[in-house]
Design an enzyme around this catalytic site. Structure first.
Site, PDB file in Angstrom:
ATOM      1  N   ALA A   1      48.621 -79.405 -79.484  1.00 39.01           N
ATOM      2  CA  ALA A   1      49.503 -80.146 -78.587  1.00 39.01           C
ATOM      3  C   ALA A   1      50.228 -79.138 -77.715  1.00 39.01           C
ATOM      4  O   ALA A   1      51.194 -78.507 -78.146  1.00 39.01           O
ATOM      5  CB  ALA A   1      50.490 -80.995 -79.387  1.00 39.01           C
TER       6      ALA A   1
ATOM      7  N   GLU B   1      52.368 -81.267 -71.483  1.00 38.58           N
ATOM      8  CA  GLU B   1      53.401 -82.294 -71.464  1.00 38.58           C
ATOM      9  C   GLU B   1      53.321 -83.034 -70.127  1.00 38.58           C
ATOM     10  O   GLU B   1      52.645 -82.559 -69.203  1.00 38.58           O
ATOM     11  CB  GLU B   1      54.787 -81.660 -71.631  1.00 38.58           C
ATOM     12  CG  GLU B   1      54.968 -80.950 -72.956  1.00 38.58           C
ATOM     13  CD  GLU B   1      56.327 -80.282 -73.121  1.00 38.58           C
ATOM     14  OE1 GLU B   1      56.516 -79.594 -74.123  1.00 38.58           O
ATOM     15  OE2 GLU B   1      57.193 -80.466 -72.227  1.00 38.58           O
TER      16      GLU B   1
ATOM     17  N   GLU C   1      38.912 -69.683 -76.047  1.00 44.43           N
ATOM     18  CA  GLU C   1      38.919 -71.028 -75.474  1.00 44.43           C
ATOM     19  C   GLU C   1      37.943 -71.153 -74.317  1.00 44.43           C
ATOM     20  O   GLU C   1      37.120 -72.081 -74.268  1.00 44.43           O
ATOM     21  CB  GLU C   1      40.325 -71.382 -75.000  1.00 44.43           C
ATOM     22  CG  GLU C   1      40.409 -72.740 -74.319  1.00 44.43           C
ATOM     23  CD  GLU C   1      41.786 -73.044 -73.769  1.00 44.43           C
ATOM     24  OE1 GLU C   1      42.069 -74.229 -73.529  1.00 44.43           O
ATOM     25  OE2 GLU C   1      42.570 -72.093 -73.554  1.00 44.43           O
TER      26      GLU C   1
END
Length: 381
Positions: free
Chosen positions: A126, A129, A242
């Site tokens: 997470a 935002e 990533e």
């Protein structure tokens, strides 16, 4: 010295993954049955079967349930999975997040999270935002220190597979020094923790991303991953992993779009001959074949360079991999749809499924625009 040629063992691994995919999820009907009619992008059944074969823990150390292989081995597997259209929407994210746990988490957290990933369980991160996407460091989700731990308040969004994950790696602000890259920390939050609410976001790709709301969510101090306040440096340390993993995934998508299009244009007859014999079509396939080979070499080279020196940051090369492979996957799928005409748009043939899967690649994990900015900066621009 890295070699771009696969060893006999690696060739066997790729062949085994592709054969598995052809048998278990090669048809549209199989994939629909495994994914709630295409809504859920991750199949626990397929994940458990692949985990039993040792494929999901390739780059996870043996002491945590993996086989201690290389990032390159994992990339070959991810590429083959997506070329075979395996419904494992969570695995690339899980592998990316696993490397953050491997580098920074406590032994107890490593054992519980990494063993789960190797056994087929998804995990999630997470970060983004509503007001912090490309500018992740501007995040405002807070983790206030209290006796025995931290209290989280705020919202996260676009959290891939959080609704399926036993643990979520949450990036939050533990202090505000006025410097946005400081005071950021990571926490491993178990699913079901009081004060954490997960809501799925419906997308054209199905059920894959989520909003997460934290309301006075208490997290024990031993759930901190790494060093308090060092979360930004920890995120940066994982960028090679990533971007290379996303590159391998997208390479697999590009190759399956190409394979499907090539087969179609050889069979489809118009004006008395296969449409692939027309130069307008054949030149497009020639260009795509060349781009796929160039991208394959780039992905493989950078993956092996990361394996050779895991601590070295490769911002230019990793961003090149991410940008090139994701844009190629989108182009291959869209051009495939165009060359297949109405059949490319029809759900029966599956190209529209590839389009929906590929178009988001240039957005997730840092947009193509951000990757170009990074590359330009490394050139002194």
């Amino acid at each position: 010295m890295a070699s771009l040629q696969l060893s006999a063992e690696q060739q066997s691994l790729v062949a085994a993954v592709r054969n598995f995919c052809a048998k278990e999820c090669g048809s549209r009907e199989q994939r629909l049955a495994l994914t709630d009619n295409g809504r859920e992008l991750h199949s626990h059944e397929i994940a458990e079967k692949m985990a039993a074969l040792g494929w999901l823990g390739l780059s996870i150390p043996e002491e945590y349930g993996g086989s201690g292989g290389s990032l390159f081995d994992a990339c070959l597997t991810i590429e083959a999975m997506h070329r075979g259209r395996a419904p494992l929407g969570s695995y690339a994210v899980s592998l990316i997040v696993s490397h953050s746990y491997m580098k920074f988490a406590s032994e107890d957290i490593k054992k519980e999270v990494l063993a789960g990933v190797a056994a087929g369980a998804p995990t999630s991160i997470a970060m983004s935002e509503p007001g912090s996407g490309s500018d992740v460091a501007s995040l405002t989700c807070k983790a206030d220190k209290v006796e025995g731990g931290y209290v989280l308040n705020g919202q996260k969004t676009w959290c891939s597979t959080a609704h399926l994950s036993p643990f979520i790696l949450v990036v939050a602000r533990t202090s505000n020094t006025g410097q946005k890259h400081e005071g950021i920390s990571m926490f491993s939050v178990p699913a079901g923790t009081a004060g954490m609410e997960i809501r799925q976001i419906e997308t054209m790709g199905g059920s894959e991303v989520n909003d997460i709301y934290f309301t006075d969510c208490f997290v024990p101090a031993d759930r901190l991953v790494g060093v308090e306040g060092s979360g930004w440096a920890q995120l940066i340390a994982g960028l090679n992993i990533e971007r290379v993993i996303i590159g391998a995934l997208s390479l697999g998508q590009a190759r399956t779009a190409f394979d499907q299009t090539l087969a179609y244009v050889k069979e489809r007859q118009q004006f008395g001959k296969p449409i692939g014999s027309f130069q307008a079509i054949s030149h497009k396939l020639a260009d795509l074949a060349t781009e796929i080979e160039a991208t394959r070499l780039l992905v493989y080279d950078v993956a092996q360079r990361v394996d050779e020196n895991p601590k070295q940051l490769l911002p230019r090369e990793a961003s090149m991999v991410k940008m090139k492979a994701t844009e190629l996957a989108k182009r291959a799928a869209l051009e495939g749809m165009q060359m297949m005409g109405g059949y490319g748009y029809a759900t029966e043939y599956g190209m529209e499924e590839l389009v929906r899967a590929a178009v988001v690649g240039t957005i997730v994990g840092g947009t193509s625009e951000i990757q170009r900015d990074i590359i330009a900066k490394t050139l002194g621009l």
